[in-house]
Design a protein around this motif. Structure first.
Motif, PDB file in Angstrom:
ATOM      1  N   CYS A  31       0.850  -1.193   0.000  1.00 55.61           N
ATOM      2  CA  CYS A  31       0.000   0.000   0.000  1.00 55.61           C
ATOM      3  C   CYS A  31       0.881   1.236   0.000  1.00 55.61           C
ATOM      4  O   CYS A  31       2.049   1.187   0.371  1.00 55.61           O
ATOM      5  CB  CYS A  31      -0.990   0.009   1.163  1.00 55.61           C
ATOM      6  N   TYR A  70       3.148  -6.741   8.622  1.00 57.33           N
ATOM      7  CA  TYR A  70       3.135  -7.607   7.446  1.00 57.33           C
ATOM      8  C   TYR A  70       4.485  -8.266   7.163  1.00 57.33           C
ATOM      9  O   TYR A  70       4.594  -9.072   6.242  1.00 57.33           O
ATOM     10  CB  TYR A  70       2.694  -6.817   6.204  1.00 57.33           C
ATOM     11  N   THR A 104      -2.976   0.484  -4.362  1.00 55.64           N
ATOM     12  CA  THR A 104      -3.781   0.647  -3.151  1.00 55.64           C
ATOM     13  C   THR A 104      -3.210   1.838  -2.402  1.00 55.64           C
ATOM     14  O   THR A 104      -2.098   1.779  -1.869  1.00 55.64           O
ATOM     15  CB  THR A 104      -3.719  -0.620  -2.271  1.00 55.64           C
ATOM     16  N   GLU A 135      -6.567  -0.673  12.032  1.00 53.36           N
ATOM     17  CA  GLU A 135      -7.601  -0.421  11.026  1.00 53.36           C
ATOM     18  C   GLU A 135      -7.067  -0.702   9.621  1.00 53.36           C
ATOM     19  O   GLU A 135      -7.767  -1.291   8.785  1.00 53.36           O
ATOM     20  CB  GLU A 135      -8.118   1.012  11.112  1.00 53.36           C
ATOM     21  N   VAL A 157      -4.664  -2.799   8.746  1.00 52.40           N
ATOM     22  CA  VAL A 157      -4.516  -4.246   8.570  1.00 52.40           C
ATOM     23  C   VAL A 157      -5.865  -4.834   8.157  1.00 52.40           C
ATOM     24  O   VAL A 157      -5.939  -5.651   7.226  1.00 52.40           O
ATOM     25  CB  VAL A 157      -3.959  -4.913   9.837  1.00 52.40           C
ATOM     26  N   GLU A 158      -6.946  -4.400   8.809  1.00 48.29           N
ATOM     27  CA  GLU A 158      -8.292  -4.881   8.453  1.00 48.29           C
ATOM     28  C   GLU A 158      -8.685  -4.448   7.043  1.00 48.29           C
ATOM     29  O   GLU A 158      -9.222  -5.240   6.274  1.00 48.29           O
ATOM     30  CB  GLU A 158      -9.332  -4.393   9.471  1.00 48.29           C
ATOM     31  N   LEU A 172      -6.798  -3.728   4.512  1.00 44.82           N
ATOM     32  CA  LEU A 172      -5.986  -4.363   3.465  1.00 44.82           C
ATOM     33  C   LEU A 172      -6.307  -5.837   3.289  1.00 44.82           C
ATOM     34  O   LEU A 172      -5.959  -6.429   2.270  1.00 44.82           O
ATOM     35  CB  LEU A 172      -4.497  -4.160   3.745  1.00 44.82           C
ATOM     36  N   LYS A 173      -7.003  -6.426   4.254  1.00 47.81           N
ATOM     37  CA  LYS A 173      -7.441  -7.821   4.108  1.00 47.81           C
ATOM     38  C   LYS A 173      -8.452  -7.942   2.995  1.00 47.81           C
ATOM     39  O   LYS A 173      -8.519  -8.946   2.311  1.00 47.81           O
ATOM     40  CB  LYS A 173      -8.058  -8.336   5.413  1.00 47.81           C
ATOM     41  N   GLY A 174      -9.295  -6.884   2.865  1.00 43.01           N
ATOM     42  CA  GLY A 174     -10.370  -6.892   1.881  1.00 43.01           C
ATOM     43  C   GLY A 174      -9.815  -6.846   0.500  1.00 43.01           C
ATOM     44  O   GLY A 174     -10.281  -7.296  -0.469  1.00 43.01           O
TER      45      GLY A 174
END
Length: 168
Positions: free
Chosen positions: A6, A27, A97, A161, A163-164, A166-168
């Protein structure tokens, strides 16, 4: 050719470096900051580049650093606060991203302090920062895939937030 996990954009004081380093750790990937790349290339701090060669020279170096980092870096990448001013940089961000770390004036001022080492904030930092935020906010929003509000939050909360997200 690799692609960053990102790219973080935002005003001075948004937390790009601090959050970027935490996110990279989460990560297990490298962190890179285009401001640091410019300083390494020039062999001097950005504030000295502004004084010695002027802002246009710095912006040209910044655009080259952004292009190189987007092409080479696979970890977390933070761009300098003004990188979005260049149309070339905004175009280069397409397909990446991009996370806009949004910050309001009071939080930015408390995080940045009175502009030590930040050449655009040397004179009247509060008024200058307000101008920069107003000028750049639409550009940050234009390039952003996601916007994360950082006001009143710790770097760890913001990182969680991200991390969550970027999971998507």
């Amino acid at each position: 050719m690799s692609k960053p996990l990102c790219v973080l954009v935002g005003a001075p004081g948004a937390g790009k470096s601090t959050v970027g380093q935490l996110l990279a750790q989460a990560y297990g990937v490298p962190f890179r900051d285009t401001d640091a790349d410019v300083e390494a290339t020039a062999g001097k701090p950005i504030s000295e580049i502004f004084i010695d060669e002027g802002e246009p020279h710095f912006r040209a170096m910044e655009t080259a650093a952004v292009a190189a980092a987007l092409a080479e870096h696979s970890g977390v990448l933070a761009l300098g606060g003004g990188a979005v001013l260049a149309e070339d940089n905004r175009a280069l961000l397409a397909g990446h991203t991009v996370v806009y770390l949004s910050v309001d004036l009071s939080d930015a001022v408390s995080r940045v302090g009175l502009g030590q080492g930040r050449p655009l904030l040397n004179f009247n930092p509060r008024a200058t920062l307000r101008f920069l935020l107003d000028q750049r906010r639409p550009l940050y929003e234009q390039v952003a895939t996601h916007t994360v509000v950082t006001d009143g939050r710790t770097p760890e909360e913001i990182t969680a937030e991200l991390v969550e997200l970027l999971k998507g």
